[in-house]
Design an enzyme around this catalytic site. Structure first.
Site, PDB file in Angstrom:
ATOM      1  N   ASP A 110      -5.291  64.827  57.362  1.00 40.94           N
ATOM      2  CA  ASP A 110      -6.165  63.681  58.385  1.00 40.94           C
ATOM      3  C   ASP A 110      -6.470  65.425  59.690  1.00 40.94           C
ATOM      4  O   ASP A 110      -5.579  65.081  60.266  1.00 40.94           O
ATOM      5  CB  ASP A 110      -4.950  63.447  58.800  1.00 40.94           C
ATOM      6  CG  ASP A 110      -4.983  62.392  59.138  1.00 40.94           C
ATOM      7  OD1 ASP A 110      -5.972  61.937  60.180  1.00 40.94           O
ATOM      8  OD2 ASP A 110      -3.677  61.470  60.270  1.00 40.94           O
TER       9      ASP A 110
ATOM     10  N   ASN B 186     -13.752  74.667  49.842  1.00 38.95           N
ATOM     11  CA  ASN B 186     -14.139  73.858  51.229  1.00 38.95           C
ATOM     12  C   ASN B 186     -14.693  75.375  52.296  1.00 38.95           C
ATOM     13  O   ASN B 186     -14.133  75.849  52.042  1.00 38.95           O
ATOM     14  CB  ASN B 186     -13.320  72.768  52.313  1.00 38.95           C
ATOM     15  CG  ASN B 186     -12.230  74.078  53.219  1.00 38.95           C
ATOM     16  OD1 ASN B 186     -12.500  73.765  53.933  1.00 38.95           O
ATOM     17  ND2 ASN B 186     -11.092  74.102  52.967  1.00 38.95           N
TER      18      ASN B 186
ATOM     19  N   PHE C  94     -13.970  72.882  60.284  1.00 42.46           N
ATOM     20  CA  PHE C  94     -13.584  72.179  61.541  1.00 42.46           C
ATOM     21  C   PHE C  94     -14.132  71.194  62.148  1.00 42.46           C
ATOM     22  O   PHE C  94     -14.024  71.486  63.126  1.00 42.46           O
ATOM     23  CB  PHE C  94     -12.895  73.165  63.072  1.00 42.46           C
ATOM     24  CG  PHE C  94     -12.033  74.190  62.445  1.00 42.46           C
ATOM     25  CD1 PHE C  94     -11.359  74.398  61.455  1.00 42.46           C
ATOM     26  CD2 PHE C  94     -11.344  75.687  63.800  1.00 42.46           C
ATOM     27  CE1 PHE C  94     -10.043  75.148  61.804  1.00 42.46           C
ATOM     28  CE2 PHE C  94     -10.935  76.374  63.002  1.00 42.46           C
ATOM     29  CZ  PHE C  94      -9.843  76.415  62.549  1.00 42.46           C
TER      30      PHE C  94
ATOM     31  N   ASN D  62      -3.426  78.063  64.165  1.00 45.43           N
ATOM     32  CA  ASN D  62      -4.489  78.779  63.161  1.00 45.43           C
ATOM     33  C   ASN D  62      -5.363  79.150  63.299  1.00 45.43           C
ATOM     34  O   ASN D  62      -6.890  79.196  63.909  1.00 45.43           O
ATOM     35  CB  ASN D  62      -4.932  77.149  62.154  1.00 45.43           C
ATOM     36  CG  ASN D  62      -5.491  77.022  60.963  1.00 45.43           C
ATOM     37  OD1 ASN D  62      -6.352  78.516  60.159  1.00 45.43           O
ATOM     38  ND2 ASN D  62      -6.793  75.994  60.588  1.00 45.43           N
TER      39      ASN D  62
ATOM     40  N   SER E 288      -8.189  79.721  58.931  1.00 47.29           N
ATOM     41  CA  SER E 288      -9.634  79.041  58.492  1.00 47.29           C
ATOM     42  C   SER E 288     -10.642  80.740  57.885  1.00 47.29           C
ATOM     43  O   SER E 288     -11.226  81.293  59.731  1.00 47.29           O
ATOM     44  CB  SER E 288      -9.658  78.300  58.836  1.00 47.29           C
ATOM     45  OG  SER E 288     -11.136  77.652  58.840  1.00 47.29           O
TER      46      SER E 288
ATOM     47  N   ASN F  16     -13.642  79.602  57.990  1.00 47.05           N
ATOM     48  CA  ASN F  16     -15.133  78.678  57.554  1.00 47.05           C
ATOM     49  C   ASN F  16     -15.416  79.005  59.282  1.00 47.05           C
ATOM     50  O   ASN F  16     -16.440  78.270  59.207  1.00 47.05           O
ATOM     51  CB  ASN F  16     -14.106  77.613  57.259  1.00 47.05           C
ATOM     52  CG  ASN F  16     -14.575  77.276  55.507  1.00 47.05           C
ATOM     53  OD1 ASN F  16     -14.867  78.273  54.896  1.00 47.05           O
ATOM     54  ND2 ASN F  16     -13.256  76.842  55.430  1.00 47.05           N
ATOM     55  N   THR F  17     -14.588  79.408  60.203  1.00 43.50           N
ATOM     56  CA  THR F  17     -15.051  79.552  61.699  1.00 43.50           C
ATOM     57  C   THR F  17     -15.139  81.465  61.317  1.00 43.50           C
ATOM     58  O   THR F  17     -14.682  82.467  61.743  1.00 43.50           O
ATOM     59  CB  THR F  17     -13.882  79.205  62.190  1.00 43.50           C
ATOM     60  OG1 THR F  17     -13.610  77.816  62.274  1.00 43.50           O
ATOM     61  CG2 THR F  17     -14.382  78.922  63.978  1.00 43.50           C
TER      62      THR F  17
ATOM     63  N   LYS G 242      -0.097  79.740  61.705  1.00 42.72           N
ATOM     64  CA  LYS G 242      -0.266  79.609  60.381  1.00 42.72           C
ATOM     65  C   LYS G 242      -1.923  81.057  60.228  1.00 42.72           C
ATOM     66  O   LYS G 242      -2.611  80.971  60.781  1.00 42.72           O
ATOM     67  CB  LYS G 242      -1.470  78.726  59.944  1.00 42.72           C
ATOM     68  CG  LYS G 242      -2.063  78.604  58.899  1.00 42.72           C
ATOM     69  CD  LYS G 242      -2.001  76.809  58.529  1.00 42.72           C
ATOM     70  CE  LYS G 242      -2.597  76.987  56.394  1.00 42.72           C
ATOM     71  NZ  LYS G 242      -2.590  75.536  56.442  1.00 42.72           N
TER      72      LYS G 242
ATOM     73  N   ASN H 269      -3.409  80.421  54.421  1.00 45.67           N
ATOM     74  CA  ASN H 269      -3.818  79.503  54.241  1.00 45.67           C
ATOM     75  C   ASN H 269      -5.111  79.475  52.961  1.00 45.67           C
ATOM     76  O   ASN H 269      -4.309  79.760  51.562  1.00 45.67           O
ATOM     77  CB  ASN H 269      -5.224  79.973  55.431  1.00 45.67           C
ATOM     78  CG  ASN H 269      -6.096  78.712  56.576  1.00 45.67           C
ATOM     79  OD1 ASN H 269      -6.237  77.924  55.440  1.00 45.67           O
ATOM     80  ND2 ASN H 269      -5.598  78.314  57.462  1.00 45.67           N
TER      81      ASN H 269
ATOM     82  N   GLY I 223      -5.534  75.595  45.884  1.00 47.69           N
ATOM     83  CA  GLY I 223      -4.536  74.165  44.635  1.00 47.69           C
ATOM     84  C   GLY I 223      -4.559  75.642  44.171  1.00 47.69           C
ATOM     85  O   GLY I 223      -3.614  77.388  44.041  1.00 47.69           O
TER      86      GLY I 223
ATOM     87  N   GLY J  33      -1.264  76.472  46.226  1.00 45.60           N
ATOM     88  CA  GLY J  33      -0.352  76.097  44.996  1.00 45.60           C
ATOM     89  C   GLY J  33       1.112  75.641  44.804  1.00 45.60           C
ATOM     90  O   GLY J  33       0.877  75.661  43.468  1.00 45.60           O
TER      91      GLY J  33
END
Length: 345
Positions: free
Chosen positions: A62, A108, A112, A167, A170, A172-173, A206, A235, A257, A286
Site C-alpha cells: 500500500d 520489482n 518508488f 528506507n 531499495s 531501484n533508486t 531498513k 529489503n 520471496g 522470504g
C-alpha cells in the site's frame, strides 16, 4: 479454500501490476469483518509500540496509504505503508513487476512510484486506529540531497503514523544504497535526529541484505549513536541465486520471496550479533510460514513482516502463522514472544 485466498489465486492469473492495483481497490471496497482477537501470548512491544501480535505487513503493498482500513482487518499486528517520497513520481517504465511463480518469488523495479507526501499525509489523517501503522520514507529519484527528502518526510508526517521507517535500501533508486555507508549514514541519521526535536514517534531504519557482517555492524552502531529505535532486516536483494528457474529470473530489480530466505537470515544473525540486544530487530525476506517466522524470532527478531508470500499464499497465511507461533511458544515453555527472541543465539 477461504474466499480471500480464492481471490488471491484469481489475481495471480493477471498481469502482476494490474493484480496489485485490483488488490488495493478490493481492500478499499470490500467490507471485511474484524479479525478475531489474538491469543494474549502473541502480544509484544517494540520501541514502545504495543502490538497484539508480531506479524506485520512490509512496505510496498500500500504505497499511498489507500487501503489501510481493509489491511487493518486482515489480522496483522502492524501495517507499514509507503514508500512515500516528498514529490509525486511515476516510478520506472513498465513492465517493472515480475512474478517468478516457480520460485515463489517477485522481482520489482517499481522505483518508488507514489502520489507524494501531501496525498499520503491526507490519508493518514483518517487512518484506522485499530492497528499500529508505520510510514516508510523514501527519496525522490532526482533529488541530489537525499537526506533532505527523509527529513521532509519525517516533518510532514509528524503525528500521523505510529512509527516511521527510513528506507535507504531499495535497489531501484540510484544512489540510495550509498546512504548505508558510515559517513553518509551519520549525516542522514544526525539530521533526522535533529529534526525529531524530542518527538517520541519511533524511527526505524531498513537495510539491504547485500551487506557484509562488518557493514551491518557499522550500521548498528550508527543507529545506536543517533537514536534509531529499531532495525528492519532486510529489503530485496540484487543477487540472483543459481536456483532460480522462472523465465523472468534475469530481470533487473530487487528479488524478494522464498529465494531471499537464507540471505535475509544471514543478515538478521549479523545484526543480532552486532546489536547484542541493544536494538530491536524486525525480520523481513522470504517469511512464508510459521516455522520461518519462528526461526527468525529465535534468531533475534522481535517481530516479522510479510509481503511476497501473501501473493502466493493469500491472506489466510496471516492467521496460519499466528496459530503456529502460538503453538510453538507454548510447546517450548515461553509465556511471551519477547522471551523467545534470540533463543537460538
Amino acid at each position: 479454500m477461504a474466499l480471500n485466498d480464492l481471490g488471491a489465486a484469481l489475481l495471480r492469473q493477471l498481469d502482476p501490476e494490474v493484480a496489485h492495483e485490483l488488490a488495493i481497490r478490493a481492500l478499499q471496497a470490500v467490507p471485511l469483518p474484524s479479525p478475531p482477537a489474538d491469543d494474549p501470548i502473541l502480544r509484544t512491544t517494540i520501541a514502545g509500540l504495543d502490538l497484539p501480535n508480531p506479524v506485520g505487513l512490509a512496505a510496498g503493498l500500500d504505497k499511498n496509504g489507500e487501503a489501510l482500513r481493509g489491511l487493518a482487518r486482515l489480522g496483522f499486528g502492524f501495517v507499514e505503508c509507503g514508500s512515500v517520497t516528498p514529490r509525486p513520481q511515476p516510478g520506472n517504465p513498465k513492465p517493472r513487476l515480475f512474478r517468478l511463480s516457480e520460485d515463489r518469488a517477485i522481482i520489482n523495479r517499481m522505483g518508488f512510484n507514489n502520489l507524494g507526501l501531501d496525498a499520503f499525509a491526507a490519508r493518514l489523517e483518517h487512518r484506522p486506529r485499530s492497528v499500529v501503522v508505520g510510514a516508510n520514507l523514501g527519496a525522490n529519484k532526482d533529488t541530489e540531497d537525499k537526506a533532505a527528502d527523509y527529513v521532509a518526510g519525517l516533518r510532514r508526517l509528524r503525528g500521523l503514523s505510529d512509527y516511521l521507517t527510513v528506507n535507504v535500501s531499495s535497489p531501484n533508486t540510484p544512489g540510495l544504497r550509498a546512504l548505508q555507508g558510515r559517513a553518509a549514514l551519520d549525516d542522514l541519521l544526525g539530521r533526522l535526529n535533529e529534526a525529531r526535536a524530542g518527538d517520541p514517534t519511533p524511527v526505524f531504519l531498513k537495510i539491504a541484505p547485500d551487506l557484509t557482517a562488518a557493514e551491518i555492524g557499522l550500521i548498528v552502531e550508527a543507529s545506536l549513536d543517533h537514536g534509531i529505535d529499531a532495525l528492519i532486516v532486510s529489503n530485496t536483494t540484487l543477487d540472483r541465486p543459481d536456483s532460480l528457474r522462472s523465465r523472468d529470473r534475469a530481470e533487473a530489480g530487487g528479488l524478494s520471496g522464498a529465494p531471499l530466505k537464507a540471505r535475509a537470515m544471514k543478515a538478521l544473525r549479523a545484526a543480532a550479533d552486532a546489536s547484542a540486544g541493544r536494538l530491536p530487530l524486525i525480520a523481513v525476506g522470504g517469511i512464508d510460514s510459521g516455522a520461518e517466522a519462528w526461526a527468525r524470532i529465535r534468531a533475534g527478531a522481535s517481530a516479522v513482516q510479510l509481503y511476497s508470500a501473501l501473493i502466493y499464499e493469500g491472506p489466510g497465511l496471516i492467521p496460519r502463522i499466528k496459530r503456529d507461533l502460538t503453538a510453538r511458544l507454548r510447546a517450548e515453555g515461553f509465556s511471551t514472544v519477547s522471551e523467545a527472541v534470540g533463543a537460538a543465539r
